[in-house]
Design a protein around this motif. Structure first.
Motif, PDB file in Angstrom:
ATOM      1  N   ALA A   1      -0.504  -2.746  37.215  1.00  0.00           N
ATOM      2  CA  ALA A   1      -1.964  -2.692  37.190  1.00  0.00           C
ATOM      3  C   ALA A   1      -2.396  -1.241  37.137  1.00  0.00           C
ATOM      4  CB  ALA A   1      -2.533  -3.371  38.432  1.00  0.00           C
ATOM      5  N   ARG A   2      -3.400  -0.950  36.322  1.00  0.00           N
ATOM      6  CA  ARG A   2      -3.899   0.428  36.233  1.00  0.00           C
ATOM      7  C   ARG A   2      -5.404   0.461  36.426  1.00  0.00           C
ATOM      8  NH1 ARG A   2      -7.070   1.241  31.610  1.00  0.00           N
ATOM      9  NH2 ARG A   2      -6.561  -0.152  29.888  1.00  0.00           N
TER      10      ARG A   2
ATOM     11  N   ARG B   1       3.344   1.494  25.269  1.00  0.00           N
ATOM     12  CA  ARG B   1       4.471   2.103  24.543  1.00  0.00           C
ATOM     13  C   ARG B   1       5.808   1.614  25.118  1.00  0.00           C
ATOM     14  NH1 ARG B   1       5.480   8.560  23.815  1.00  0.00           N
ATOM     15  NH2 ARG B   1       7.647   8.401  23.210  1.00  0.00           N
TER      16      ARG B   1
ATOM     17  N   THR C   1       7.274   6.784  29.766  1.00  0.00           N
ATOM     18  CA  THR C   1       7.805   5.611  29.058  1.00  0.00           C
ATOM     19  C   THR C   1       9.233   5.322  29.527  1.00  0.00           C
ATOM     20  OG1 THR C   1       6.454   6.234  27.168  1.00  0.00           O
ATOM     21  CG2 THR C   1       8.234   4.677  26.753  1.00  0.00           C
TER      22      THR C   1
ATOM     23  N   THR D   1       1.087   4.431  28.191  1.00  0.00           N
ATOM     24  CA  THR D   1       2.484   4.413  28.622  1.00  0.00           C
ATOM     25  C   THR D   1       2.996   2.967  28.750  1.00  0.00           C
ATOM     26  OG1 THR D   1       2.158   6.476  29.807  1.00  0.00           O
ATOM     27  CG2 THR D   1       4.059   5.159  30.465  1.00  0.00           C
TER      28      THR D   1
ATOM     29  N   THR E   1      -6.225   6.232  31.021  1.00  0.00           N
ATOM     30  CA  THR E   1      -5.790   6.120  29.622  1.00  0.00           C
ATOM     31  C   THR E   1      -4.300   6.405  29.466  1.00  0.00           C
ATOM     32  OG1 THR E   1      -7.938   7.024  29.100  1.00  0.00           O
ATOM     33  CG2 THR E   1      -6.379   6.911  27.303  1.00  0.00           C
TER      34      THR E   1
ATOM     35  N   ALA F   1       5.818  14.132  27.564  1.00  0.00           N
ATOM     36  CA  ALA F   1       7.118  14.336  26.918  1.00  0.00           C
ATOM     37  C   ALA F   1       7.947  13.049  26.869  1.00  0.00           C
ATOM     38  CB  ALA F   1       7.897  15.426  27.661  1.00  0.00           C
TER      39      ALA F   1
ATOM     40  N   LEU G   1      -5.006   6.578  41.054  1.00  0.00           N
ATOM     41  CA  LEU G   1      -4.217   5.673  41.896  1.00  0.00           C
ATOM     42  C   LEU G   1      -5.105   5.051  42.975  1.00  0.00           C
ATOM     43  CD1 LEU G   1      -0.823   7.596  42.086  1.00  0.00           C
ATOM     44  CD2 LEU G   1      -1.665   5.962  40.385  1.00  0.00           C
TER      45      LEU G   1
ATOM     46  N   ALA H   1      -2.364  13.993  39.866  1.00  0.00           N
ATOM     47  CA  ALA H   1      -1.419  12.869  39.768  1.00  0.00           C
ATOM     48  C   ALA H   1      -1.968  11.604  40.420  1.00  0.00           C
ATOM     49  CB  ALA H   1      -0.082  13.247  40.401  1.00  0.00           C
TER      50      ALA H   1
ATOM     51  N   ALA I   1       4.563   7.369  39.280  1.00  0.00           N
ATOM     52  CA  ALA I   1       3.783   8.600  39.085  1.00  0.00           C
ATOM     53  C   ALA I   1       4.760   9.755  38.903  1.00  0.00           C
ATOM     54  CB  ALA I   1       2.892   8.863  40.293  1.00  0.00           C
ATOM     55  N   LEU I   2       4.392  10.647  37.986  1.00  0.00           N
ATOM     56  CA  LEU I   2       5.223  11.813  37.694  1.00  0.00           C
ATOM     57  C   LEU I   2       4.442  13.091  37.965  1.00  0.00           C
ATOM     58  CD1 LEU I   2       6.674  10.718  34.220  1.00  0.00           C
ATOM     59  CD2 LEU I   2       7.795  10.514  36.441  1.00  0.00           C
TER      60      LEU I   2
END
Ligand SMILES: CC(C)(COP(=O)(O)OP(=O)(O)OC[C@H]1O[C@@H](n2cnc3c(N)ncnc32)[C@H](O)[C@@H]1OP(=O)(O)O)[C@@H](O)C(=O)NCCC(=O)NCCS
Length: 190
Positions: free
Chosen positions: A133-134, A147, A111, A144, A139, A107, A37, A33, A99-100
């Motif tokens: 920011a990523r 979308r 989003t 996300t 990817t 799933a 980061l 996860a 973050a999940l």
């Protein structure tokens, strides 16, 4: 605004409590996860400090940070951590991060999390602009953010120092009028 309690089709955004430390550690202590980061996996103790700081910041006046739990409504479990921080040097703007837990990925919950953070920022806080920011190699985050209705803006060179090296960030944003015209705004209640 306090307390935050915003629901979408499957998720709820809510304030953190001291009971959430294990769940936050399950996200921020996880190597997968946190791979992209801006920090290394957190210890349980550090997760406790994050939750304590989040609770403290929720009571500040004016409130400038919203560090929230992302809960699956049907299961009732906290599966994500999402943060909106007002930009100190920009008008009506904020940055978001989220973050999940990996077992929930793929799933549509990422989003929905971004939609709920936009609902918070635009519907409740009256913001004009939200950005994120990523890491260049992230990817999943790129897809996300797009979308969820954000637009890629560009690259901040050597933005973050992490794992012994400087790393660029790719930035995205959405504006209030874009949000109101989007499908995302229809998915979040309240
Ligand atoms: C980024 C994250 C929240 C996405 O959560 P998610 O629930 O899997 O997202 P969704 O299911 O809503 O998927 C959104 C899009 O990303 C794509 N996606 C998800 N995981 C992906 C992966 N590992 N590789 C490529 N694409 C991926 C989905 O296919 C979907 O794209 P589509 O619209 O073309 O179908 C999740 O991967 C995560 O928590 N990552 C770790 C923390 C992080 O990177 N946070 C973002 C910091 S900027």
């Amino acid at each position: 605004m306090h307390p935050v309690d915003i629901a979408g089709p499957r998720l709820q955004l809510r304030e953190l409590t001291s009971d959430d430390v294990d769940a936050v550690h399950a996200i921020y202590g996880d190597a997968e996860a946190t791979r992209h980061l801006s920090f290394e996996p957190r210890t349980h103790e550090q997760a406790g400090e994050i939750v304590a700081r989040s609770i403290a910041s929720s009571g500040e006046q004016p409130r400038t940070e919203y560090a929230l739990g992302v809960v699956r409504q049907e299961e009732g479990d906290l599966v994500g951590f999402a943060r909106l921080a007002l930009d100190p040097h920009a008008q009506k703007a904020a940055t978001i991060g989220f973050a999940l837990r990996p077992h929930t990925w793929g799933a549509g919950l990422g989003t929905e999390t971004v939609h709920l953070m936009c609902a918070l920022g635009f519907n409740h806080l009256g913001l004009h602009r939200i950005w994120a920011a990523r890491a260049p190699l992230n990817t999943a985050s790129a897809k996300t953010l797009l979308r969820a209705g954000m637009t890629e803006e560009g690259r901040i060179r050597e933005h973050v120092f992490v794992r012994g090296a400087w790393r660029d960030s790719i930035t995205y944003s959405v504006l209030d009028h874009e949000w109101r015209e989007s499908d995302g705004s229809a998915t979040a209640n309240g």
